[in-house]
Every structure is written in structure tokens, then in C-alpha cells.
Design a protein around this motif. Structure first.
Motif, mmCIF file in Angstrom:
data_model
loop_
_atom_site.group_PDB
_atom_site.id
_atom_site.type_symbol
_atom_site.label_atom_id
_atom_site.label_comp_id
_atom_site.label_asym_id
_atom_site.label_seq_id
_atom_site.Cartn_x
_atom_site.Cartn_y
_atom_site.Cartn_z
ATOM 1 N N ILE A 26 -44.002 -27.367 -28.822
ATOM 2 C CA ILE A 26 -43.005 -26.821 -27.893
ATOM 3 C C ILE A 26 -43.592 -26.725 -26.486
ATOM 4 O O ILE A 26 -42.937 -27.073 -25.497
ATOM 5 N N ALA A 27 -44.833 -26.269 -26.391
ATOM 6 C CA ALA A 27 -45.495 -26.181 -25.083
ATOM 7 C C ALA A 27 -45.644 -27.568 -24.460
ATOM 8 O O ALA A 27 -45.469 -27.745 -23.248
ATOM 9 N N ASP A 28 -45.949 -28.555 -25.292
ATOM 10 C CA ASP A 28 -46.087 -29.932 -24.802
ATOM 11 C C ASP A 28 -44.741 -30.460 -24.304
ATOM 12 O O ASP A 28 -44.668 -31.098 -23.246
ATOM 13 N N ALA A 29 -43.680 -30.177 -25.061
ATOM 14 C CA ALA A 29 -42.336 -30.626 -24.656
ATOM 15 C C ALA A 29 -41.923 -29.977 -23.342
ATOM 16 O O ALA A 29 -41.349 -30.622 -22.459
ATOM 17 N N VAL A 30 -42.234 -28.702 -23.207
ATOM 18 C CA VAL A 30 -41.913 -27.956 -21.985
ATOM 19 C C VAL A 30 -42.701 -28.510 -20.795
ATOM 20 O O VAL A 30 -42.184 -28.613 -19.680
ATOM 21 N N HIS A 46 -34.645 -24.080 -21.406
ATOM 22 C CA HIS A 46 -33.202 -24.337 -21.390
ATOM 23 C C HIS A 46 -32.920 -25.819 -21.635
ATOM 24 O O HIS A 46 -32.002 -26.172 -22.387
ATOM 25 N N THR A 47 -33.733 -26.677 -21.032
ATOM 26 C CA THR A 47 -33.540 -28.124 -21.185
ATOM 27 C C THR A 47 -33.795 -28.582 -22.609
ATOM 28 O O THR A 47 -33.000 -29.330 -23.184
ATOM 29 N N ILE A 48 -34.927 -28.145 -23.209
ATOM 30 C CA ILE A 48 -35.251 -28.633 -24.560
ATOM 31 C C ILE A 48 -34.335 -28.020 -25.619
ATOM 32 O O ILE A 48 -34.197 -28.574 -26.712
ATOM 33 N N ASN A 90 -30.956 -30.294 -25.069
ATOM 34 C CA ASN A 90 -31.033 -31.711 -25.456
ATOM 35 C C ASN A 90 -31.477 -31.922 -26.901
ATOM 36 O O ASN A 90 -31.653 -33.055 -27.347
ATOM 37 N N GLY A 91 -31.686 -30.825 -27.638
ATOM 38 C CA GLY A 91 -32.008 -30.925 -29.059
ATOM 39 C C GLY A 91 -33.478 -31.054 -29.397
ATOM 40 O O GLY A 91 -33.850 -31.096 -30.577
ATOM 41 N N ILE A 139 -38.239 -30.110 -33.137
ATOM 42 C CA ILE A 139 -39.614 -29.649 -33.354
ATOM 43 C C ILE A 139 -39.668 -28.614 -34.470
ATOM 44 O O ILE A 139 -40.515 -28.681 -35.370
ATOM 45 N N LEU A 140 -38.765 -27.639 -34.416
ATOM 46 C CA LEU A 140 -38.747 -26.591 -35.436
ATOM 47 C C LEU A 140 -38.496 -27.173 -36.822
ATOM 48 O O LEU A 140 -39.133 -26.778 -37.806
ATOM 49 N N ASN A 141 -37.593 -28.107 -36.902
ATOM 50 C CA ASN A 141 -37.298 -28.750 -38.187
ATOM 51 C C ASN A 141 -38.494 -29.517 -38.723
ATOM 52 O O ASN A 141 -38.734 -29.546 -39.940
ATOM 53 N N GLN A 142 -39.232 -30.155 -37.831
ATOM 54 C CA GLN A 142 -40.411 -30.912 -38.246
ATOM 55 C C GLN A 142 -41.464 -30.023 -38.892
ATOM 56 O O GLN A 142 -42.224 -30.477 -39.755
#
Length: 259
Positions: free
Chosen positions: A60-64, A237-239, A242-243, A248-251
Motif C-alpha cells: 500500500i505504501a508503495d502504491a501510494v 483517495h486515488t488508490i 481506482n481499485g 492489494i488487500l485481496n492479494q
């Protein structure tokens, strides 16, 4: 010929300026030191094979960071040292399975939530007592990780013979199997994940237990660091929209109902 030469010079100048702008942008990209625990799977944990900390909160931090235009450097930190490391400027924000509480909010600031969960009650595999809450453990010795919201919760109850604190859940499992504690309280998703992997043996999650300390997991920043907080919140808000967050949580096998 002069016209062609002038045109070539103009194109070259534009290309050169673009390169300079790109270099300046790269040089100005900020790197945040991010505190994460090495013992909190699936949120954060040290992967021996990869030789680095991995987990849902790292992803999540990487996506952010990609959305926010910055890079991250993960700093392995024990859970109890996360907030002290943040307030002493050793790290720039926390990305771990840390629940937002009123007491913590007096010291640090929390981002928008990325996940919600509560505590689980861990008992020996042969303990078939029906625990729906902690009342049945009155007068018993119970274990908990130091520095967690659950430690505060157990202390406020004041009904136990003793409360033993540990640095890791694995240490609690050892004492639980040896009978040194009657039960242990810790993050439900972390226990469930380790049990699924077969990391913990001889213990189980009490199937009837209903958590009372459900809370929101957020990034944590220093008080007054509004720039970092705004950057993180905008990216969250963006991640969410956009799903990416849900994916990530599902993974990592985490429910998205509270995110």
C-alpha cells in the motif's frame, strides 16, 4: 539553409530544456523513511528469501508513493519503537498494522484509513471453552504485545491475575503452548494469517470470540507535518477510487469491508 539550421537549433534547445527539467524533477523527488515492523504478517514481515520487509502495508505504501510521486525506504522497527522513532525524526511515517486511537492521536497524526480490524483471542488447540469475550479469563494470566492498544485495554479491565507483555506474537505462542499464559490477545488478521501458513502450531483462534477493540489502520505521521499528511491522503483517495487498494488487500487475504 539558414531556416533549417535555426529550426534545428530550436528543436535542440527544446530537447535540452526538457532534459534539464526531467533531471531537476528527478533530483527533487523526495524519499520518505517508512517505519515497518518485521513481525506483523500479513501487514508487515521480514521475508528471508527476499531479504526485505514485505506485506500488505508495504504494498500500500508503495502504491501510494507511485501516485504521490515520491520514493520510500523501509526502516525495520519494532512495534513499540514506531512512534518514538517517528517523533524523533528517525522515520517520516509509519506503515504497519497500527490502529488509530485517541491516545495516539494526541502524539501523532493519522491519515485516512486503509483497513479496519480488531483483536483475536488465541488459546491452546485443546482448549474448547467458549470464549465470546474476556470475562471468562478473569483471574488468569494473559499475554499481549507491549505498546499495542490491546495492552491498554487489558490493563483498564483490571480483572486478570497478571498481564505478560511480549515483543512478538511468536513469543506469546511459545508461552501459551508451555502453559505460562492461559490465552493471548493480538491482531486477528496476523494470527489468522500465521495459522493459515502453519507457522503457529498447538494454538488456535477462539472461534466464538467477538473483538471489542476494532479500529482503523492508517499511515501515521508527525504532528504538524501537514505536507506529508496531505500527500498521503490524496494518494489514498486515488488508490481507493481506482481499485488498487482493494486489489492489494485481496492479494493478502484481507477483507475489504472496513477499508
Amino acid at each position: 539553409m539558414k531556416k533549417s539550421y535555426s529550426l534545428l537549433r530550436g528543436v535542440s534547445f527544446i530537447f535540452f530544456a526538457a532534459c534539464l527539467a526531467g533531471t531537476a524533477h528527478a533530483a527533487s523527488a523526495q524519499t520518505y523513511n517508512v517505519g515497518a515492523t518485521p513481525t506483523g504478517a500479513p501487514f508487515t514481515f521480514f521475508d528471508i528469501k527476499a531479504d526485505k520487509i514485505r506485506g500488505s502495508m508495504i504494498d500500500i505504501a508503495d502504491a501510494v508513493s507511485k501516485v504521490g510521486g515520491f520514493s520510500i525506504h523501509v526502516v525495520p522497527t519494532s512495534f513499540s519503537a514506531l512512534i518514538p522513532s517517528l517523533t524523533s525524526n528517525k522515520i517520516d511515517f509509519i506503515s504497519a498494522g497500527m490502529i488509530k486511537t485517541d491516545d495516539r492521536a494526541k502524539v501523532v497524526s493519522f491519515s485516512e484509513p486503509v483497513y479496519s480490524y480488531g483483536e483475536g483471542l488465541m488459546v491452546k488447540s485443546d482448549d474448547n471453552t467458549r470464549y465470546t469475550n474476556l470475562d471468562a479469563l478473569k483471574g488468569q494470566v494473559i499475554g499481549v504485545q507491549g505498546g499495542t492498544v490491546y495492552y491498554t485495554m487489558l490493563n483498564k479491565m483490571g480483572t486478570f491475575k497478571a498481564i505478560k507483555t511480549y515483543n512478538t506474537i511468536a513469543e506469546m505462542v511459545t508461552d501459551l503452548k508451555l502453559g505460562r499464559i492461559k490465552a493471548a490477545v493480538a491482531d486477528q488478521p496476523i494470527i489468522a494469517y500465521q495459522l493459515k501458513l502453519g507457522t503457529f502450531s498447538g494454538v488456535k483462534l477462539s472461534p466464538d470470540y467477538i473483538p471489542t477493540a476494532t479500529g482503523q489502520v492508517c499511515f501515521v505521521v508527525r504532528k504538524g507535518d501537514t505536507a506529508t499528511l496531505d500527500t498521503l491522503n490524496n494518494a489514498i483517495h486515488t488508490i481507493k477510487s481506482n481499485g488498487t487498494l482493494e486489489k492489494i488487500l485481496n492479494q493478502w487475504g484481507l477483507s475489504t469491508h472496513g477499508a
